[in-house]
Scaffold this motif. Sequence first.
Motif, PDB file in Angstrom:
ATOM      1  N   LEU A 167       0.539  -1.320   0.126  1.00 53.18           N
ATOM      2  CA  LEU A 167       0.080  -0.090  -0.433  1.00 53.18           C
ATOM      3  C   LEU A 167       0.761   1.016  -0.321  1.00 53.18           C
ATOM      4  O   LEU A 167       0.822   2.231  -0.987  1.00 53.18           O
ATOM      5  CB  LEU A 167      -0.722   0.148   0.807  1.00 53.18           C
ATOM      6  CG  LEU A 167      -2.490  -1.147   1.408  1.00 53.18           C
ATOM      7  CD1 LEU A 167      -2.595  -1.253   2.349  1.00 53.18           C
ATOM      8  CD2 LEU A 167      -2.545  -0.545   0.031  1.00 53.18           C
ATOM      9  N   VAL A 168       1.757   0.872   1.196  1.00 53.67           N
ATOM     10  CA  VAL A 168       2.785   2.718   0.775  1.00 53.67           C
ATOM     11  C   VAL A 168       3.139   2.722  -0.348  1.00 53.67           C
ATOM     12  O   VAL A 168       3.439   3.852  -1.244  1.00 53.67           O
ATOM     13  CB  VAL A 168       4.499   2.114   1.892  1.00 53.67           C
ATOM     14  CG1 VAL A 168       5.021   3.431   1.852  1.00 53.67           C
ATOM     15  CG2 VAL A 168       3.780   2.433   3.523  1.00 53.67           C
ATOM     16  N   ALA A 169       4.279   1.802  -0.961  1.00 54.53           N
ATOM     17  CA  ALA A 169       4.445   1.804  -2.511  1.00 54.53           C
ATOM     18  C   ALA A 169       3.591   2.302  -3.745  1.00 54.53           C
ATOM     19  O   ALA A 169       3.922   2.917  -4.786  1.00 54.53           O
ATOM     20  CB  ALA A 169       4.716   0.262  -3.591  1.00 54.53           C
ATOM     21  N   ILE A 170       2.324   1.971  -3.481  1.00 51.85           N
ATOM     22  CA  ILE A 170       1.452   2.304  -4.162  1.00 51.85           C
ATOM     23  C   ILE A 170       0.697   3.372  -4.001  1.00 51.85           C
ATOM     24  O   ILE A 170       0.291   4.202  -5.317  1.00 51.85           O
ATOM     25  CB  ILE A 170       0.452   1.236  -4.017  1.00 51.85           C
ATOM     26  CG1 ILE A 170      -0.035  -0.229  -4.361  1.00 51.85           C
ATOM     27  CG2 ILE A 170      -1.281   2.435  -4.792  1.00 51.85           C
ATOM     28  CD1 ILE A 170      -0.948  -0.586  -4.519  1.00 51.85           C
ATOM     29  N   MET A 173      -7.256  14.353  -3.763  1.00 55.38           N
ATOM     30  CA  MET A 173      -6.144  12.763  -3.480  1.00 55.38           C
ATOM     31  C   MET A 173      -5.050  13.131  -3.429  1.00 55.38           C
ATOM     32  O   MET A 173      -4.848  11.732  -2.529  1.00 55.38           O
ATOM     33  CB  MET A 173      -6.573  13.124  -5.376  1.00 55.38           C
ATOM     34  CG  MET A 173      -7.119  12.684  -6.567  1.00 55.38           C
ATOM     35  SD  MET A 173      -7.513  12.641  -7.956  1.00 55.38           S
ATOM     36  CE  MET A 173      -6.874  10.927  -8.173  1.00 55.38           C
ATOM     37  N   ARG A 174      -4.272  14.250  -3.508  1.00 55.04           N
ATOM     38  CA  ARG A 174      -3.327  14.171  -3.002  1.00 55.04           C
ATOM     39  C   ARG A 174      -2.899  13.909  -1.039  1.00 55.04           C
ATOM     40  O   ARG A 174      -2.793  13.641  -0.500  1.00 55.04           O
ATOM     41  CB  ARG A 174      -2.228  15.506  -3.237  1.00 55.04           C
ATOM     42  CG  ARG A 174      -0.635  15.862  -2.374  1.00 55.04           C
ATOM     43  CD  ARG A 174      -0.316  17.242  -3.121  1.00 55.04           C
ATOM     44  NE  ARG A 174       0.604  16.548  -4.522  1.00 55.04           N
ATOM     45  CZ  ARG A 174       0.064  17.371  -4.677  1.00 55.04           C
ATOM     46  NH1 ARG A 174      -1.466  18.303  -4.915  1.00 55.04           N
ATOM     47  NH2 ARG A 174      -0.532  17.596  -6.387  1.00 55.04           N
ATOM     48  N   ALA A 175      -3.879  14.344  -1.008  1.00 52.47           N
ATOM     49  CA  ALA A 175      -4.408  13.999   0.831  1.00 52.47           C
ATOM     50  C   ALA A 175      -4.876  13.333   1.196  1.00 52.47           C
ATOM     51  O   ALA A 175      -3.961  12.566   2.048  1.00 52.47           O
ATOM     52  CB  ALA A 175      -5.761  15.736   1.153  1.00 52.47           C
ATOM     53  N   LEU A 232      -0.145   7.506   3.677  1.00 51.85           N
ATOM     54  CA  LEU A 232       1.226   6.847   3.585  1.00 51.85           C
ATOM     55  C   LEU A 232       1.292   6.672   5.342  1.00 51.85           C
ATOM     56  O   LEU A 232       2.716   6.335   5.668  1.00 51.85           O
ATOM     57  CB  LEU A 232       1.840   8.226   2.869  1.00 51.85           C
ATOM     58  CG  LEU A 232       1.907   8.058   1.494  1.00 51.85           C
ATOM     59  CD1 LEU A 232       3.064   8.929   0.408  1.00 51.85           C
ATOM     60  CD2 LEU A 232       2.775   6.323   1.122  1.00 51.85           C
ATOM     61  N   ASP A 233       0.842   8.452   5.920  1.00 49.27           N
ATOM     62  CA  ASP A 233       1.434   8.402   7.490  1.00 49.27           C
ATOM     63  C   ASP A 233       0.432   6.962   8.215  1.00 49.27           C
ATOM     64  O   ASP A 233       0.879   6.817   8.916  1.00 49.27           O
ATOM     65  CB  ASP A 233       0.389   9.715   7.825  1.00 49.27           C
ATOM     66  CG  ASP A 233       0.727  10.956   7.028  1.00 49.27           C
ATOM     67  OD1 ASP A 233       2.737  10.307   6.445  1.00 49.27           O
ATOM     68  OD2 ASP A 233       0.861  11.986   7.043  1.00 49.27           O
ATOM     69  N   ALA A 290      -8.185   7.090  13.604  1.00 43.80           N
ATOM     70  CA  ALA A 290      -7.376   5.903  13.677  1.00 43.80           C
ATOM     71  C   ALA A 290      -5.382   5.670  13.662  1.00 43.80           C
ATOM     72  O   ALA A 290      -5.449   5.100  13.959  1.00 43.80           O
ATOM     73  CB  ALA A 290      -7.630   4.476  11.865  1.00 43.80           C
ATOM     74  N   ILE A 291      -5.024   7.198  13.050  1.00 45.49           N
ATOM     75  CA  ILE A 291      -4.343   7.115  13.376  1.00 45.49           C
ATOM     76  C   ILE A 291      -3.891   7.750  15.234  1.00 45.49           C
ATOM     77  O   ILE A 291      -2.763   7.433  15.497  1.00 45.49           O
ATOM     78  CB  ILE A 291      -3.302   8.387  12.093  1.00 45.49           C
ATOM     79  CG1 ILE A 291      -3.503   7.912  10.862  1.00 45.49           C
ATOM     80  CG2 ILE A 291      -2.090   9.024  12.729  1.00 45.49           C
ATOM     81  CD1 ILE A 291      -3.288   9.202   9.713  1.00 45.49           C
TER      82      ILE A 291
END
Length: 412
Positions: free
Chosen positions: A210-213, A246-248, A254-255, A377-378
């Motif tokens: 998921l991080v790579a995607i 989308m960027r957010a 990623l976080d 969740a974070i």
Amino acid sequence: MMLVAFRGPPPHARPMMLGEAAALMQGGPVPTGSWTVTRYRSDPPPLMEPGQMEDRGMAAQIAGLLGARPSDVRVLREQPPMRMADPDRKLWPQPGPDRMMLHGSVLLARHIGDGWQVVQARQGANLRWYAITLSLMAGIFILLLLPAYWVARRITQPIRRLAEGAATERPERADPLPLTGPPEVRAVGAAYNHMRARIADYLNERTAMLVAIAHDLRTPMTRLSFRLEALPDGPRAKAQADVEEMRAMVTDLLDFMRGQGDAAAHVRIDLSAIVETLADDLADIGQDVTVTRSARAVIRGDAIALRRCVANLVENAVRYGGSARIALAIVGGRVTVAVEDDGPGVPPDAIERLCEPFYRGEASRNRETGGVGLGLAIARRIADDHGGRLDFANRTEGGLRASVTLPLERQG
């Protein structure tokens, strides 16, 4: 032991010797043991009741001890349950008065004057035997209780460790269980360790994928942003807003996924300073955020992660309630940071789901009102990594209270 000891009759109590019976008829003391004696006078001679028999031999022996005629003494005692004929009984040596004994229920009568002096004696249970038996059983039970408890604890300790390991919040991060105890328990522990390792490998693979995607999506979004510059102002603004959304989303993803890996080193920090600095920064950009109560709370943790945790709670309160009030309190060895708002609150059945990834309490998918669904969740993950917990509760006066509780640093 109790069934064997008390199922059958107890051993006989001390019997009454003929000499004691003669003394009893002369007004002497009650024989030692469990005998109950009743004395009375009767005009007619005592009658033999069912289950009794008259023992003329004992009566003659007692009469000799009393110096009376054998016809003036009667002995009525319980009839034995079974009598067996013995052809050689006449050849046995006749026992003397000091060897003849009385058991059970006995009635002794002596004719004196115009009436009969009656002594009725009844042999009770062997209470001394009961007391000794119960005392021995209690002593044996107490002596065996502590070793049995120690052995049981030793046997169940590996099972208890297995249960504690399975009940941890993040079993894939826990240390492998030590393989001790009986063979069956060691086999279960080995299977659990193998399962834990497989879960950890699966989560690491999923996180890396998921991080790579999410990381690779940034490149096409950046190219798309440059190409949008050629559009007219109206469509370009809407398209740029979609790209920023989308960027957010990718940044939040990623976080969240990077937080699944190894945490940063924990250092000694003042949580109150982090909270107050965060509130000042948000107030400077026009958000209604205030600190209503503060206290110095020294903990060990990651300052950046904890600031992100509290910031997510504050941003959630401002988004849904318009304002956020932060209160920091210390109770016992833990510090609680409570963030309250005046919003509509959350349905009781949805409180438990607030920290689920991608779950949004706001039904619409509007970015301006609902967010992505990863902020809480974070925050929960950060609280778990610091040995704390994140709780939510609806306020009675309206609004939601989000509380993160963390352990204080232990003083040496």
